[in-house]
Structures are given as structure tokens and as C-alpha cells.
Design a protein around this motif. Structure first.
Motif, short mmCIF file in Angstrom:
data_model
loop_
_atom_site.label_atom_id
_atom_site.label_comp_id
_atom_site.label_asym_id
_atom_site.label_seq_id
_atom_site.Cartn_x
_atom_site.Cartn_y
_atom_site.Cartn_z
N PHE A 1 -10.22 14.84 -65.38
CA PHE A 1 -11.28 14.11 -66.48
C PHE A 1 -12.12 12.95 -65.68
O PHE A 1 -13.18 12.98 -65.81
CB PHE A 1 -10.28 13.24 -67.58
N GLU A 2 -11.62 12.15 -64.80
CA GLU A 2 -12.14 11.23 -64.25
C GLU A 2 -13.40 11.78 -63.16
O GLU A 2 -14.35 11.18 -63.23
CB GLU A 2 -11.16 10.40 -63.10
N PHE A 3 -12.99 12.96 -62.63
CA PHE A 3 -14.16 13.48 -61.55
C PHE A 3 -15.21 14.16 -62.43
O PHE A 3 -16.43 13.73 -62.21
CB PHE A 3 -13.50 14.69 -60.76
N SER B 1 -12.75 13.72 -55.61
CA SER B 1 -11.63 13.73 -56.29
C SER B 1 -10.42 14.05 -55.34
O SER B 1 -10.50 14.85 -54.39
CB SER B 1 -11.58 14.34 -57.61
N SER C 1 -5.68 6.96 -54.58
CA SER C 1 -4.66 6.06 -55.63
C SER C 1 -3.71 5.62 -54.57
O SER C 1 -3.11 6.11 -53.69
CB SER C 1 -4.31 6.98 -56.72
N SER D 1 -7.00 14.83 -61.50
CA SER D 1 -8.15 13.84 -61.42
C SER D 1 -9.24 14.73 -62.25
O SER D 1 -10.53 14.02 -62.11
CB SER D 1 -8.58 13.73 -60.18
N ARG E 1 -1.74 11.03 -58.89
CA ARG E 1 -2.03 10.26 -59.81
C ARG E 1 -3.58 10.72 -59.91
O ARG E 1 -4.12 10.99 -58.77
CB ARG E 1 -2.20 8.78 -59.65
N SER E 2 -4.28 10.42 -60.93
CA SER E 2 -5.83 10.64 -61.10
C SER E 2 -6.76 9.74 -60.26
O SER E 2 -6.32 8.54 -60.49
CB SER E 2 -6.18 10.53 -62.51
N TYR E 3 -7.39 10.30 -59.30
CA TYR E 3 -8.51 9.26 -58.98
C TYR E 3 -9.72 10.14 -58.38
O TYR E 3 -9.64 11.27 -57.78
CB TYR E 3 -7.63 8.83 -57.48
N ALA E 4 -10.80 9.63 -58.52
CA ALA E 4 -12.08 10.24 -58.04
C ALA E 4 -13.12 9.02 -57.60
O ALA E 4 -12.80 7.77 -58.51
CB ALA E 4 -12.61 11.02 -59.20
N GLU F 1 -16.27 13.31 -65.43
CA GLU F 1 -17.10 12.07 -65.96
C GLU F 1 -18.18 11.60 -64.95
O GLU F 1 -19.26 11.44 -65.32
CB GLU F 1 -16.12 11.03 -66.50
N LEU F 2 -17.55 11.46 -63.83
CA LEU F 2 -18.42 10.98 -62.79
C LEU F 2 -19.67 11.70 -62.40
O LEU F 2 -20.79 11.67 -62.06
CB LEU F 2 -17.63 10.46 -61.67
#
Length: 308
Positions: A289-291, A282, A265, A287, A270-273, A293-294
């Protein structure tokens, strides 16, 4: 068919040598075999034992291998130990997502030692809600596998039982997993079979273990996109949280030196994956939620492709 065996759901054909029946909830027998005027009653538990064997494979759920640190401290500045362990949110958020998809989990640590939860990870600022944090604590308390993890050597032997590998972050892994020879073996096995590999926050540092032996050939993740805790986030943690630096740091630089394409990011915290093929990585505890999901999508694609 949901895999449960219901004798009374089968139609009874004329001349069929036995018939199924049910008498309310008080039935103690499952079927009656008729031969002349002789009636033989077979106890239901015998029938159920047969049905359990027949449908065992159908009921078996895909399982994720979760490798965790067993360390409870990390050495800082070469002379002081700081309490650490597994970051609880980084462990539980992807598990929560995958539980909803019907997956199971088997936990493994160096020596089969029960993991310690990093006390920093219990602070409310890392959680979406207090309720989710309570759920996470209840989950690890009630999970027989978490309380009795496999040694990493056993996990390697049983690797075919698992459809994916998940390694949560926390500074604990910088103490033990980073120096454990079983870690690169697991990473290679899962990668060779293109099974999903999920590495959270500090866990991408474990990819550097694959290059510790000069005889193993080219780095297997060369050219892959990767994410991890950033240098600025490392500095913040070392300065304001731990008040000291671990031996191995600047993880992002180490990954780039191995030929990976590091992305993060623009701002820290901040959220990043990111996902590249079977590898999902991630950046930090925010992070999740984003991780998740992926990683879930990667697992579901693998299951579909391999007809689970």
C-alpha cells in the motif's frame, strides 16, 4: 471531451453542405451530403475510421513498462535450486492502484519468456483479502501483454512509449535480471529522462548493475535515499522459507557501498517504502500500500509536468 466521436453532437448551421442525423439505434448511415437533388449516403464505418485516426492520440493512455524476471528457480548454497519467480502481490498492488488512474501496462522479460509466479507469494498471509488475490490471478491470466511479454531489447527500443518503469520483487530477479546487461541500460534511460522508477523488495539490488562497468562514471543514484529487503529479513527468508542462501545477499550493504542512504523500518516484516525524486523503493511484500501510493503520486506528478 472524452475522446469519443459523436456526430450528432455538432450543431447544424444554415447553409452547411451536410447534416448529421441519428435514427434510434438502427441508424446505418452517419451523414447525408446534399447536392441539388442528389443524395449521397456515406456508411458510418467510414466516418468512424476517420474519427479513430483523428482522436487516436487523445485516447492513448499513458503506459508503464513492467520489467519482470523470467526465472523459475534460484540457486542456493551453490548446489540446489529453489522454486521462485515474480512475487505476485508486489506486481499487482501498484498495478491495481495505477489502473484506477487510467494507466496501461506493457510487460517485458529476458528473452520475452513468460514470467513464473513465485509459489510463496500465493500464500494468504501476503494478501489483504482472498478476493484481491483472485483479482491478481485473473489479471495476469487475461493480460495479453503478461502472457506475451516483450524481450528487454525491444523494451529499450520502445522506451519513449513508457512514462514509468516498475520492477516487482521475488528471488527470481536474483537469477536473471541481476546479470542481464539490458537492465542497467533501462535504468539509465529512465533516470536520464527523470521518469519514475519503482523497485520492490529485492528489485533495488538491480541498482548495483549500474556500477559493474568502471567506465560509466559516477554512480547516478549516489546520495539518493533507498529502501530494500533488510539483512534480518534476508536471514529469515533464507533460514525458514528457502533453507539456503543465494549468491548475492545483504542488498542494503551493497547499496550503501554505492553511496546511497539506506533507510528501513525499525522492525522486520513491517511496511516501509521511500521516495527520493524519481526513485521509489520498498522493503517487503507487506509494503504494497505504502509503495503503491508513493509510486502513483510520482507517476501523476510526472504526467502533470509533461502535459499528458
Amino acid at each position: 471531451m472524452d475522446g469519443s466521436f459523436r456526430p450528432n453532437q455538432f450543431p447544424i448551421k444554415k447553409g452547411f453542405p451536410f447534416s448529421f442525423f441519428k435514427i434510434g439505434n438502427q441508424s446505418k448511415f452517419s451523414f447525408l451530403l446534399r447536392k441539388g437533388f442528389t443524395f449521397i449516403f456515406v456508411p458510418s464505418f467510414l466516418l468512424m475510421s476517420v474519427s479513430n485516426t483523428v482522436f487516436a492520440k487523445e485516447r492513448k493512455r499513458p503506459t508503464i513498462l513492467v520489467v519482470m524476471s523470467a526465472a523459475d528457480t534460484v540457486l542456493l548454497d551453490g548446489n540446489k535450486n529453489h522454486p521462485t519467480g515474480v512475487f505476485l502481490g508486489e506486481l499487482y498492488e501498484p498495478i491495481l492502484k495505477l489502473k484506477k488512474e487510467g494507466l496501461d501496462f506493457v510487460f517485458a522479460t529476458p528473452g520475452g519468456k513468460i514470467a513464473t509466479i513465485d509459489p510463496e507469494s500465493l500464500k494468504d498471509k501476503y494478501w489483504e483479502s482472498i478476493e484481491v488475490k483472485k483479482e491478481a490471478l485473473e489479471f495476469i491470466s487475461n493480460s495479453a501483454s503478461f502472457q506475451n511479454p516483450l524481450p528487454l531489447e525491444q523494451a529499450i527500443i520502445e522506451h519513449q512509449n513508457y512514462v514509468g518503469l516498475l520492477i516487482p520483487g521475488g528471488q527470481g530477479l536474483m537469477t536473471d535480471l541481476l546479470y542481464d546487461g539490458n537492465v542497467p541500460k533501462l535504468l539509465r534511460i529512465f533516470h536520464q529522462n527523470q521518469r519514475p522508477i519503482g523497485l520492490v523488495c529485492h528489485a533495488p539490488a538491480l541498482l548495483t548493475t549500474l556500477n559493474q562497468n568502471s567506465n560509466v562514471g559516477e554512480f547516478i543514484f549516489k546520495g539518493y535515499k533507498v529502501n530494500s529487503v533488510t539483512k534480518i529479513e534476508e536471514w529469515f527468508i533464507e533460514t525458514f522459507v528457502m533453507k539456503g542462501s543465494p549468491k548475492v545477499r545483504k542488498i542494503s550493504t551493497l547499496l550503501e557501498q554505492l553511496g546511497m542512504e539506506y533507510e528501513s523500518s525499525f522492525l522486520p516484516g513491517r511496511s516501509y517504502a521511500i521516495r527520493d525524486r524519481n526513485l521509489v523503493t520498498s522493503q517487503n511484500p507487506f509494503s504494497g500500500f505504502e509503495f503503491s501510493e508513493l509510486y502513483r503520486n510520482t507517476i501523476l506528478e510526472y504526467l502533470k509536468k509533461n502535459s499528458f
